[in-house]
Scaffold this motif. Structure first.
Motif, PDB file in Angstrom:
ATOM      1  N   ARG A   1       1.196  -5.764   4.440  1.00  0.00           N
ATOM      2  CA  ARG A   1       0.374  -6.638   5.385  1.00  0.00           C
ATOM      3  C   ARG A   1       0.892  -7.964   4.660  1.00  0.00           C
ATOM      4  O   ARG A   1       0.821  -8.377   3.480  1.00  0.00           O
TER       5      ARG A   1
ATOM      6  N   SER B   1      -2.926 -11.287  10.725  1.00  0.00           N
ATOM      7  CA  SER B   1      -4.363 -10.977  10.777  1.00  0.00           C
ATOM      8  C   SER B   1      -4.753  -9.816   9.795  1.00  0.00           C
ATOM      9  O   SER B   1      -5.152  -9.995   8.969  1.00  0.00           O
ATOM     10  N   TYR B   2      -4.510  -8.731  10.794  1.00  0.00           N
ATOM     11  CA  TYR B   2      -4.805  -7.454  10.031  1.00  0.00           C
ATOM     12  C   TYR B   2      -3.816  -6.497  10.139  1.00  0.00           C
ATOM     13  O   TYR B   2      -4.245  -5.195   9.717  1.00  0.00           O
ATOM     14  N   LYS B   3      -2.656  -6.736  10.511  1.00  0.00           N
ATOM     15  CA  LYS B   3      -1.906  -5.692  10.944  1.00  0.00           C
ATOM     16  C   LYS B   3      -0.935  -5.245   9.559  1.00  0.00           C
ATOM     17  O   LYS B   3      -0.457  -5.778   8.562  1.00  0.00           O
ATOM     18  N   LEU B   4      -1.095  -3.808   9.280  1.00  0.00           N
ATOM     19  CA  LEU B   4      -0.216  -3.255   8.594  1.00  0.00           C
ATOM     20  C   LEU B   4       1.191  -2.827   9.120  1.00  0.00           C
ATOM     21  O   LEU B   4       1.278  -2.208  10.236  1.00  0.00           O
TER      22      LEU B   4
ATOM     23  N   PHE C   1       0.641  -1.238   0.036  1.00  0.00           N
ATOM     24  CA  PHE C   1       0.121   0.047  -0.133  1.00  0.00           C
ATOM     25  C   PHE C   1       0.838   1.267   0.021  1.00  0.00           C
ATOM     26  O   PHE C   1       2.053   1.163   0.537  1.00  0.00           O
TER      27      PHE C   1
ATOM     28  N   PHE D   1       4.217  -0.055   8.702  1.00  0.00           N
ATOM     29  CA  PHE D   1       4.255   1.021   7.907  1.00  0.00           C
ATOM     30  C   PHE D   1       5.840   1.582   7.883  1.00  0.00           C
ATOM     31  O   PHE D   1       6.474   1.248   8.675  1.00  0.00           O
TER      32      PHE D   1
END
Lengths: 114, 116
Positions: A94, A99-102, A34, A104
């Motif tokens: 990710r 699980s859901y962790k980005l 992203f 940065f």
């Protein structure tokens, strides 16, 4: 563990010039990638994302990024910048086994000069 | 448009005070996140929640707790504020993977907290 490196903390560029903001990541498994942008005094906004398919991804405001698996890079480009592109840009990753962790990167401040 | 709102843009608190930061989203997102943003460090995850009353620690949970009693609201609590918690705090929300518009986190405008 994953990590994201943005090599340039600040990139000054003149208006209408092209720009590339660099992002490299480290992960032992497949990833989603992203780019987010943060304008002054605002939260983050998604510019573009790579989930699968074509490695060249187009986003909002004329930005695009290319996923290069062999070089583990996801550099952001724009052929001609405007004053209004002045902002901080964050690359994020990710991994598909989380699980859901980005995760940065530390951010790159793009400063567009007239 | 997705809207994520945070209760305050700026807060000034004293060392030792209990601090509540509130976040509300209007998109029926399952996931909610709290990050802190510091210069040169990017965003670091404090806690996230994948459902009401469910939470998981992020990378830097020490000194923080969270509460999610309703799906749309996620609160960050500093039990006893310290000067090293002076930072920008960002809330975000997203759908669970597998749903439409997955993999996009929507961010609030941030709360800049100063602890004196």
């Amino acid at each position: 563990a994953q990590s994201v490196t943005q090599l340039d903390s600040q990139v000054p560029v003149f208006e209408e010039a092209p720009v590339e903001l660099r992002c490299n990541y480290s992960s032992s498994v497949s990833v989603y990638l992203f780019w987010y942008v943060q304008y002054p005094n605002q939260g983050l906004q998604l510019l573009l994302k790579y989930l699968s398919g074509s490695t060249l991804v187009k986003g909002i405001n004329g930005f695009e990024a290319e996923f290069n698996k062999s070089q583990t890079s996801f550099h952001l480009r724009k052929p001609s910048v405007h004053i209004s592109d002045t902002a901080e840009y964050f690359c994020a990753v990710r991994s598909l086994d989380s699980s859901y962790k980005l995760i940065f990167g530390s951010g790159t401040r793009l400063l567009v000069r007239p | 448009d997705v809207k994520v709102t945070q209760s305050s843009r700026y807060l000034v608190k004293r060392t030792g005070e209990k601090v509540f930061l509130e976040c509300v989203q209007d998109m029926d997102h399952e996931n909610m996140f709290w990050y802190r943003q510091d210069p040169g460090l990017g965003l670091r995850l404090i806690y996230f929640s994948y459902d009401v009353k469910m939470k998981e620690k992020g990378d830097i949970p020490e000194g923080y707790s969270v509460s999610r009693e309703k799906k749309e609201r996620f609160s960050l609590i500093l039990e006893s504020a310290s000067t090293n918690q002076t930072s920008m705090y960002l809330c975000a929300s997203s759908f669970s993977p597998g749903q439409a518009l997955q993999e996009t986190q929507y961010f609030g405008p941030g709360t800049r907290l100063l602890v004196l």
